[in-house]
Write a protein that holds these residues in place. Structure first.
Motif, mmCIF file in Angstrom:
data_model
loop_
_atom_site.group_PDB
_atom_site.id
_atom_site.type_symbol
_atom_site.label_atom_id
_atom_site.label_comp_id
_atom_site.label_asym_id
_atom_site.label_seq_id
_atom_site.Cartn_x
_atom_site.Cartn_y
_atom_site.Cartn_z
ATOM 1 N N UNK A 244 0.844 -1.189 0.000
ATOM 2 C CA UNK A 244 0.000 0.000 0.000
ATOM 3 C C UNK A 244 0.884 1.245 0.000
ATOM 4 N N UNK A 245 0.272 2.386 -0.104
ATOM 5 C CA UNK A 245 1.025 3.638 -0.233
ATOM 6 C C UNK A 245 2.013 3.845 0.910
ATOM 7 N N UNK A 246 1.652 3.404 2.109
ATOM 8 C CA UNK A 246 2.559 3.539 3.260
ATOM 9 C C UNK A 246 2.959 2.160 3.790
ATOM 10 N N UNK A 247 3.019 1.174 2.880
ATOM 11 C CA UNK A 247 3.300 -0.196 3.279
ATOM 12 C C UNK A 247 4.740 -0.415 3.727
ATOM 13 N N UNK A 248 4.935 -1.516 4.435
ATOM 14 C CA UNK A 248 6.247 -1.849 4.996
ATOM 15 C C UNK A 248 6.701 -3.202 4.477
ATOM 16 N N UNK A 249 7.925 -3.243 3.968
ATOM 17 C CA UNK A 249 8.581 -4.494 3.584
ATOM 18 C C UNK A 249 9.542 -4.833 4.722
ATOM 19 N N UNK A 250 9.203 -5.881 5.472
ATOM 20 C CA UNK A 250 9.879 -6.205 6.725
ATOM 21 C C UNK A 250 10.701 -7.479 6.563
ATOM 22 N N UNK A 251 11.929 -7.468 7.093
ATOM 23 C CA UNK A 251 12.803 -8.625 6.958
ATOM 24 C C UNK A 251 13.421 -9.013 8.300
ATOM 25 N N UNK A 252 13.534 -10.331 8.518
ATOM 26 C CA UNK A 252 14.234 -10.842 9.695
ATOM 27 C C UNK A 252 15.634 -11.312 9.324
ATOM 28 N N UNK A 253 15.809 -11.820 8.111
ATOM 29 C CA UNK A 253 17.129 -12.159 7.571
ATOM 30 C C UNK A 253 17.306 -11.336 6.299
ATOM 31 N N UNK A 254 18.476 -10.783 6.119
ATOM 32 C CA UNK A 254 18.636 -9.833 5.015
ATOM 33 C C UNK A 254 20.076 -9.784 4.545
ATOM 34 N N UNK A 255 20.208 -9.341 3.305
ATOM 35 C CA UNK A 255 21.508 -9.165 2.676
ATOM 36 C C UNK A 255 21.853 -7.677 2.627
ATOM 37 N N UNK A 256 23.049 -7.383 2.124
ATOM 38 C CA UNK A 256 23.507 -6.000 2.045
ATOM 39 C C UNK A 256 22.565 -5.158 1.186
ATOM 40 N N UNK A 257 22.046 -5.744 0.100
ATOM 41 C CA UNK A 257 21.129 -5.010 -0.763
ATOM 42 C C UNK A 257 19.873 -4.565 -0.041
ATOM 43 N N UNK A 258 19.357 -5.411 0.858
ATOM 44 C CA UNK A 258 18.187 -5.034 1.644
ATOM 45 C C UNK A 258 18.498 -3.843 2.551
ATOM 46 N N UNK A 259 19.709 -3.828 3.117
ATOM 47 C CA UNK A 259 20.102 -2.700 3.973
ATOM 48 C C UNK A 259 20.166 -1.407 3.172
ATOM 49 N N UNK A 260 20.650 -1.505 1.941
ATOM 50 C CA UNK A 260 20.697 -0.318 1.081
ATOM 51 C C UNK A 260 19.286 0.163 0.750
ATOM 52 N N UNK A 261 18.374 -0.782 0.530
ATOM 53 C CA UNK A 261 16.974 -0.409 0.296
ATOM 54 C C UNK A 261 16.381 0.287 1.512
ATOM 55 N N UNK A 262 16.717 -0.194 2.701
ATOM 56 C CA UNK A 262 16.217 0.435 3.923
ATOM 57 C C UNK A 262 16.728 1.871 4.035
ATOM 58 N N UNK A 263 18.002 2.068 3.718
ATOM 59 C CA UNK A 263 18.578 3.414 3.764
ATOM 60 C C UNK A 263 17.894 4.326 2.747
#
Length: 330
Positions: A244-263
């Motif tokens: 959704x417009x303010x949706x959250x993609x949540x991760x418990x295990x993640x790679x470096x690319x996911x961290x860059x997406x979070x940033x």
């Protein structure tokens, strides 16, 4: 005491039943007679960690080397697997006040592991709690890890009643608890899993189930308030149109690319990526106990194996046939 020991990395064949020295509790520890312990993904990973390269490691690449050194480079430093347990307090240290001899308890030992044994010790202020009275040892032994991971991570998404939540990896230890907590909070929950676990995820309470081997949930046209991608099998790029417009993609295990997406999403747009780590606090285990006691958190067992057949339990999970929790009874 008897314990299942491994001194080299490899297949389930490295697991052998041996006599080892029984631990003695220190002044702030309890001695637990283990009645049951679960077999989790973590057990399989640690057993064969010598063969786990960076590409198979479910965390950012820079953490692989510290993890490898922690578990042992050429041979394992941890020699007894089993992170979750349920059992009875058999002895207590002089300073222990929370527990008494005879108390039924359950808990999580973390990376030190050791529950594939007749006895363990754990600090009274560690991840250990009185067992839910409505759960047998076998069921209680399989909730501590998933709960101490899922509860604090889901708090970051602030799930509300009426929201649509998708759990990618709903049949695993973390995903199965996350599904039930989201339902408890009043969300409409979709569970994603493999074909043979569809009924299992339905029984956990999912409103909808998706077989990832035949259907791509990012192509179904449905938008979710939260997508909890437990093992980071997807990506924000694939999931963004399913949020959704303010949706959250949540991760418990993640790679470096996911961290860059979070940033990136912390500065741009309303949709957010959250890579979350659990603080593994005892309060989360207490919450899990209360949820189980009230009937809002359950364990569905596929098979139980006696301690001496732990290697067969590993083989069964690795065969891909598992539909529910696999338990070792001690």
């Amino acid at each position: 005491m008897k314990a299942v020991v491994f001194t080299e990395y490899g297949s389930p064949n490295v697991l052998t039943l041996q006599d080892v020295i029984q631990p003695i509790p220190t002044e702030n520890e309890i001695l637990v007679r283990v009645r049951a312990t679960s077999v989790s993904y973590g057990d399989l990973l640690v057993r064969d960690f010598g063969n786990v390269g960076i590409s198979k490691f479910n965390m950012p690449a820079p953490l692989w080397l510290p993890a490898r050194l922690s578990f042992g480079w050429s041979k394992p430093k941890v020699n007894i697997l089993g992170a979750e347990f349920a059992g009875d307090v058999e002895a207590i240290g002089n300073a222990v006040t929370r527990f008494q001899v005879g108390d039924a308890v359950f808990g999580y030992l973390g990376q030190t592991m050791g529950a594939n044994a007749e006895y363990i010790t754990i600090a009274e202020d560690g991840l250990v709690e009185h067992k839910p009275t409505n759960m047998p040892y076998s069921e209680a032994s399989a909730i501590a890890y998933g709960a101490t991971m899922a509860i604090p991570i889901l708090e970051k998404a602030n799930i509300q009643a009426g929201q649509k939540v998708l759990i990618n990896g709903a049949s695993g230890s973390i995903g199965s608890v996350a599904l039930q907590i989201a339902k408890y909070k009043g969300a409409e929950v979709t569970g994603v899993c493999s074909t043979n676990r569809l009924d299992y995820v339905r029984e956990l309470g999912a409103d909808h189930v998706i077989d990832y081997t035949t259907t791509d949930f990012t192509q179904n046209g449905i938008q979710y308030n939260v997508i909890f991608d437990v093992l980071g099998k997807s990506s924000f790029a694939k999931c963004r149109h399913s949020l959704t417009e303010s949706g959250i993609y949540l991760l418990a295990s993640f790679k470096t690319g996911h961290l860059l997406d979070m940033l990136w999403t912390s500065f741009v747009g309303n949709k957010k990526v959250i890579c979350a780590l659990s603080d593994e606090h005892p309060k989360h285990l207490s919450q899990a106990k209360n949820l189980a006691q009230s009937g809002n958190l359950k364990t569905i067992i596929d098979r139980c194996y006696p301690l001496e057949e732990t290697a067969n339990a590993h083989r069964y999970i690795e065969s891909g046939q598992r539909t529910g929790q696999v338990i070792i009874t001690v």
